[in-house]
Motif scaffolding. Structure first.
Motif, PDB file in Angstrom:
ATOM      1  N   PHE A  55       0.802  -1.211   0.000  1.00  0.00           N
ATOM      2  CA  PHE A  55       0.000   0.000   0.000  1.00  0.00           C
ATOM      3  C   PHE A  55       0.840   1.269   0.000  1.00  0.00           C
ATOM      4  O   PHE A  55       0.280   2.367  -0.058  1.00  0.00           O
ATOM      5  CB  PHE A  55      -0.975  -0.013   1.183  1.00  0.00           C
ATOM      6  N   ARG A  56       2.141   1.106   0.055  1.00  0.00           N
ATOM      7  CA  ARG A  56       3.023   2.275  -0.074  1.00  0.00           C
ATOM      8  C   ARG A  56       2.740   3.021  -1.386  1.00  0.00           C
ATOM      9  O   ARG A  56       2.791   4.239  -1.444  1.00  0.00           O
ATOM     10  CB  ARG A  56       4.479   1.803  -0.038  1.00  0.00           C
ATOM     11  N   GLY A  57       2.397   2.280  -2.434  1.00  0.00           N
ATOM     12  CA  GLY A  57       2.132   2.890  -3.737  1.00  0.00           C
ATOM     13  C   GLY A  57       0.657   3.032  -4.069  1.00  0.00           C
ATOM     14  O   GLY A  57       0.290   3.130  -5.245  1.00  0.00           O
ATOM     15  N   LEU A  58      -0.237   3.044  -3.045  1.00  0.00           N
ATOM     16  CA  LEU A  58      -1.671   3.105  -3.306  1.00  0.00           C
ATOM     17  C   LEU A  58      -2.057   4.341  -4.111  1.00  0.00           C
ATOM     18  O   LEU A  58      -2.847   4.251  -5.058  1.00  0.00           O
ATOM     19  CB  LEU A  58      -2.440   3.076  -1.981  1.00  0.00           C
ATOM     20  N   GLY A  59      -1.528   5.490  -3.753  1.00  0.00           N
ATOM     21  CA  GLY A  59      -1.868   6.717  -4.472  1.00  0.00           C
ATOM     22  C   GLY A  59      -1.490   6.639  -5.937  1.00  0.00           C
ATOM     23  O   GLY A  59      -2.248   7.058  -6.813  1.00  0.00           O
ATOM     24  N   ARG A  60      -0.311   6.094  -6.227  1.00  0.00           N
ATOM     25  CA  ARG A  60       0.141   5.939  -7.613  1.00  0.00           C
ATOM     26  C   ARG A  60      -0.777   4.989  -8.380  1.00  0.00           C
ATOM     27  O   ARG A  60      -1.145   5.235  -9.533  1.00  0.00           O
ATOM     28  CB  ARG A  60       1.574   5.414  -7.640  1.00  0.00           C
ATOM     29  N   LEU A  61      -1.164   3.876  -7.732  1.00  0.00           N
ATOM     30  CA  LEU A  61      -2.050   2.906  -8.372  1.00  0.00           C
ATOM     31  C   LEU A  61      -3.402   3.527  -8.711  1.00  0.00           C
ATOM     32  O   LEU A  61      -3.920   3.371  -9.823  1.00  0.00           O
ATOM     33  CB  LEU A  61      -2.260   1.703  -7.452  1.00  0.00           C
ATOM     34  N   LEU A  62      -3.988   4.226  -7.748  1.00  0.00           N
ATOM     35  CA  LEU A  62      -5.307   4.809  -7.961  1.00  0.00           C
ATOM     36  C   LEU A  62      -5.263   5.931  -8.999  1.00  0.00           C
ATOM     37  O   LEU A  62      -6.182   6.065  -9.814  1.00  0.00           O
ATOM     38  CB  LEU A  62      -5.868   5.338  -6.639  1.00  0.00           C
ATOM     39  N   ALA A  63      -4.195   6.716  -8.984  1.00  0.00           N
ATOM     40  CA  ALA A  63      -4.063   7.777  -9.985  1.00  0.00           C
ATOM     41  C   ALA A  63      -3.943   7.172 -11.386  1.00  0.00           C
ATOM     42  O   ALA A  63      -4.529   7.678 -12.344  1.00  0.00           O
ATOM     43  CB  ALA A  63      -2.851   8.647  -9.672  1.00  0.00           C
ATOM     44  N   GLY A  64      -3.194   6.072 -11.503  1.00  0.00           N
ATOM     45  CA  GLY A  64      -3.045   5.428 -12.803  1.00  0.00           C
ATOM     46  C   GLY A  64      -4.360   4.894 -13.341  1.00  0.00           C
ATOM     47  O   GLY A  64      -4.556   4.793 -14.558  1.00  0.00           O
ATOM     48  N   PHE A  65      -5.278   4.568 -12.448  1.00  0.00           N
ATOM     49  CA  PHE A  65      -6.564   4.027 -12.879  1.00  0.00           C
ATOM     50  C   PHE A  65      -7.609   5.124 -13.077  1.00  0.00           C
ATOM     51  O   PHE A  65      -8.314   5.153 -14.095  1.00  0.00           O
ATOM     52  CB  PHE A  65      -7.072   3.024 -11.843  1.00  0.00           C
ATOM     53  N   ASP A  80      -4.700  10.435 -17.395  1.00  0.00           N
ATOM     54  CA  ASP A  80      -3.970  11.461 -18.141  1.00  0.00           C
ATOM     55  C   ASP A  80      -3.008  12.223 -17.232  1.00  0.00           C
ATOM     56  O   ASP A  80      -1.865  12.513 -17.618  1.00  0.00           O
ATOM     57  CB  ASP A  80      -4.952  12.436 -18.797  1.00  0.00           C
ATOM     58  N   GLU A  81      -3.475  12.551 -16.026  1.00  0.00           N
ATOM     59  CA  GLU A  81      -2.605  13.265 -15.094  1.00  0.00           C
ATOM     60  C   GLU A  81      -1.422  12.395 -14.658  1.00  0.00           C
ATOM     61  O   GLU A  81      -0.300  12.894 -14.486  1.00  0.00           O
ATOM     62  CB  GLU A  81      -3.403  13.709 -13.866  1.00  0.00           C
ATOM     63  N   SER A  82      -1.657  11.089 -14.496  1.00  0.00           N
ATOM     64  CA  SER A  82      -0.546  10.211 -14.096  1.00  0.00           C
ATOM     65  C   SER A  82       0.509  10.133 -15.183  1.00  0.00           C
ATOM     66  O   SER A  82       1.713  10.025 -14.894  1.00  0.00           O
ATOM     67  CB  SER A  82      -1.077   8.806 -13.756  1.00  0.00           C
TER      68      SER A  82
END
Length: 606
Positions: free
Chosen positions: A242-252, A256-258
């Motif tokens: 879950f360290r990368g949860l924000g990155r995962l959710l942004a990618g989904f 475009d912003e990711s």
């Protein structure tokens, strides 16, 4: 109830949009069974003109769990009004410079995306179950067993190489909780729900890489947690994932912003935190922590998402800080492991060892060993959870970085591709094993129970394992254990799995011995009974009135529990429709064996 009204409106709107009902059946019982057990197809799958937002409105109204629906008709009306007449502000408003405002702006965008409310509802439901009393183990099992796909994936995961040190095969959620611990099973379930939601969706390739990266970080964190003296190493795993949860959710949800964040990282000196904050108004870690709080994830997981304040990192003062440190270290090692070449990897690992050396006892050699060991674990877990990972760029990056050392680090494998091929094949066979015929599931559960008897497991836990095995193996809609009330000549529902148990467990009593109904005969004569249709001419008069008032299934099996010629309990398993339950001779023998194991356990503990 308001939630029922919302569901009715959702059903009506579904038919207006698609020209057909959300569910159809030959009779009322079949329709009700499908409503309770089968997922609804999104309206857009039947009418391509239905928008994603309208899909989300309808599917939220039709949520199986009333708590996940709109609070009332007024809230649903506002959602429909917004869809029909979106305000100009929605198109023009940008996140404010204030961090909290930016996060709320982004969360609102995610909430309007298809699937996010369902994802949040599922994770929140799992996480609401807290460790502690016996009832919590029961509640967690109930939540997970409602989703057979999730149950099978979870069982594959607990039987993967990462948990091989526990020994033996685990075939039930109840035994998994006993062996691995409540928190470990709950956290694995949350991870699987998240990964399953992100897998095979839009932008699948990029998301798949991020998921594999997060999984690898979790595996490394688990290993580092063990070496760092963290009491529960599985907490390290979930914190790493879950360290990368924000990155995962942004990618989904913010694709475009990711992409723009990635572009800025590649073409400027900005790191991920600074680049994501520049593009989104809030960093990935801030977004992840905000969503995690809305899901009520444990504070330790949320804290692990935050960047380390001190540079170089300092020795942690408490368990939460230790987990945060482990997650940050795991993330750095994960990035280094796919640096592109062995010299680059070793250079980065040396820098990581120097950076974290004062805070945690680690050196470059230990980090390299951890990275190499974690590669094999990743390949096994990725195959179990995500299928064939040979096309993964992240895995290819690991191979390129490891170079010739990969074969040395992984004995019995010539190349990384061969390991991936082998683990994929193994995963396929495990998947087949968990999509077994009823007799195979029952037999696996019997072995689980035999191991539990040897381990002298608590009687209540053992009975839950038996119930779960019957429930999963036979596909019962509901399975219940009745036990004798010493104060009365009745049996009372004590445990169960399946639908609508709140009105049954602890409330439904079964009187016996005073009539010739099927229940009294079963208990008095110690015979196992299969009733295929309660309205059959030769059976109708033998169905007691209390049973009909309880609105139970039209077909069921009864397995009495008798000690010293005295009936003390009864296993009851049902399906809602007449003739829907068929029990082959081998399956009945295995059900009897499960019942006999319960008798043995009760006898041992008298």
């Amino acid at each position: 109830a308001r939630s029922t009204d919302v569901f009715s409106v959702g059903m009506t709107l579904y038919e207006l949009l698609t020209g057909q009902p959300a569910v159809a059946g030959g009779n009322v019982f079949e329709v009700l069974h499908k409503i309770a057990n089968q997922p609804f197809r999104a309206p857009s799958t039947r009418n391509s003109e239905v928008t994603e937002e309208l899909d989300q409105i309808v599917m939220r109204a039709l949520a199986k769990n009333p708590a996940e629906r709109y609070a009332d008709a007024q809230e649903m009306r506002r959602a429909l009004a917004h869809h029909c007449r979106p305000s100009e502000d929605d198109a023009t408003t940008q996140p404010s410079s204030d961090g909290s405002g930016a996060i709320e702006f982004l969360l609102n965008r995610m909430r309007h995306k298809s699937g996010f409310p369902a994802l949040s509802g599922t994770i929140s439901a799992i996480n609401r179950v807290t460790a502690g009393p016996e009832q919590s183990v029961q509640a967690l099992s109930e939540v997970l067993l409602k989703d057979f796909a999730l149950t099978n994936k979870l069982l594959r995961m607990v039987n993967s190489t990462g948990y091989g040190h526990f020994g033996g095969t685990i075939s039930t959620i109840s035994r998994a909780v006993l062996i691995l611990g409540f928190n470990a099973v709950r956290d694995m379930a949350i991870t699987l729900v998240l990964f399953d939601h992100l897998h095979n969706k839009g932008q699948a390739t990029k998301l798949r890489e991020e998921v594999i990266h997060s999984l690898f970080t979790g595996i490394i964190a688990r290993s580092l947690a063990r070496n760092a003296g963290v009491r529960d190493a599985e907490e390290g795993f979930i914190c790493g994932v879950f360290r990368g949860l924000g990155r995962l959710l942004a990618g989904f949800y913010l694709y475009d912003e990711s992409l723009e964040v990635t572009r800025r990282i590649q073409h400027s000196a900005l790191g991920e935190e600074a680049a994501s904050k520049a593009v989104l108004g809030a960093s990935y870690s801030e977004i992840g922590a905000a969503v995690a709080r809305s899901w009520n994830l444990p504070p330790g997981i949320i804290a692990a998402m935050r960047p380390l304040e001190a540079e170089p990192p300092v020795k942690p003062e408490n368990a939460q800080e230790r987990l945060r440190l482990v997650a940050a270290l795991a993330e750095a090692v994960s990035d280094a492991a796919c640096a592109g070449s062995a010299p680059q990897r070793d250079k980065q690992l040396a820098a990581i060892a120097r950076r974290f050396g004062a805070a945690i006892p680690i050196d470059e050699k230990k980090l390299l060993a951890t990275a190499n060991e974690s590669v094999q674990q990743l390949l096994d877990d990725a195959a179990h959870l995500l299928g064939d990972s040979r096309t993964s760029r992240f895995c290819q990056g690991l191979r390129q970085t490891a170079g010739a050392a990969a074969a040395d680090a992984m004995p019995d494998a010539d190349t990384l591709e061969r390991v991936i091929e082998q683990t994929t094949r193994i995963a396929a066979s495990v998947a087949e094993a968990h999509e077994q015929e009823p007799a195979q599931v029952l037999a696996a559960g019997i072995q689980d129970i035999t191991n539990s008897l040897v381990d002298n497991v608590n009687l209540s836990d053992l009975l839950r394992i038996i119930l779960e095995t019957m429930y999963r193996g036979m596909g019962f809609t509901r399975v219940i254990l009745f036990m004798r009330d010493p104060r009365a000549f009745t049996l009372t529902a004590r445990f169960g799995y399946g639908q609508d148990l709140d009105r049954i467990v602890g409330r439904l009593s079964l009187p016996f011995g005073r009539s010739q109904d099927v229940f009294s005969v079963c208990l008095a004569k110690n015979v196992d009974l299969l009733i295929t249709d309660i309205e059959a001419p030769n059976i109708r008069a033998r169905i007691p009135e209390w049973f009909r008032k309880a609105s139970l299934g039209q077909t069921f099996v009864l397995l009495p529990i008798v000690l010293d010629n005295k009936p003390i309990g009864l296993f009851y398993g049902e399906k809602p429709l007449a003739d829907e339950l068929t029990v082959e001779a081998r399956e009945m023998n295995l059900l009897k064996t499960l019942r006999n194991q319960a008798v043995l356990a009760l006898r041992q503990r008298r």
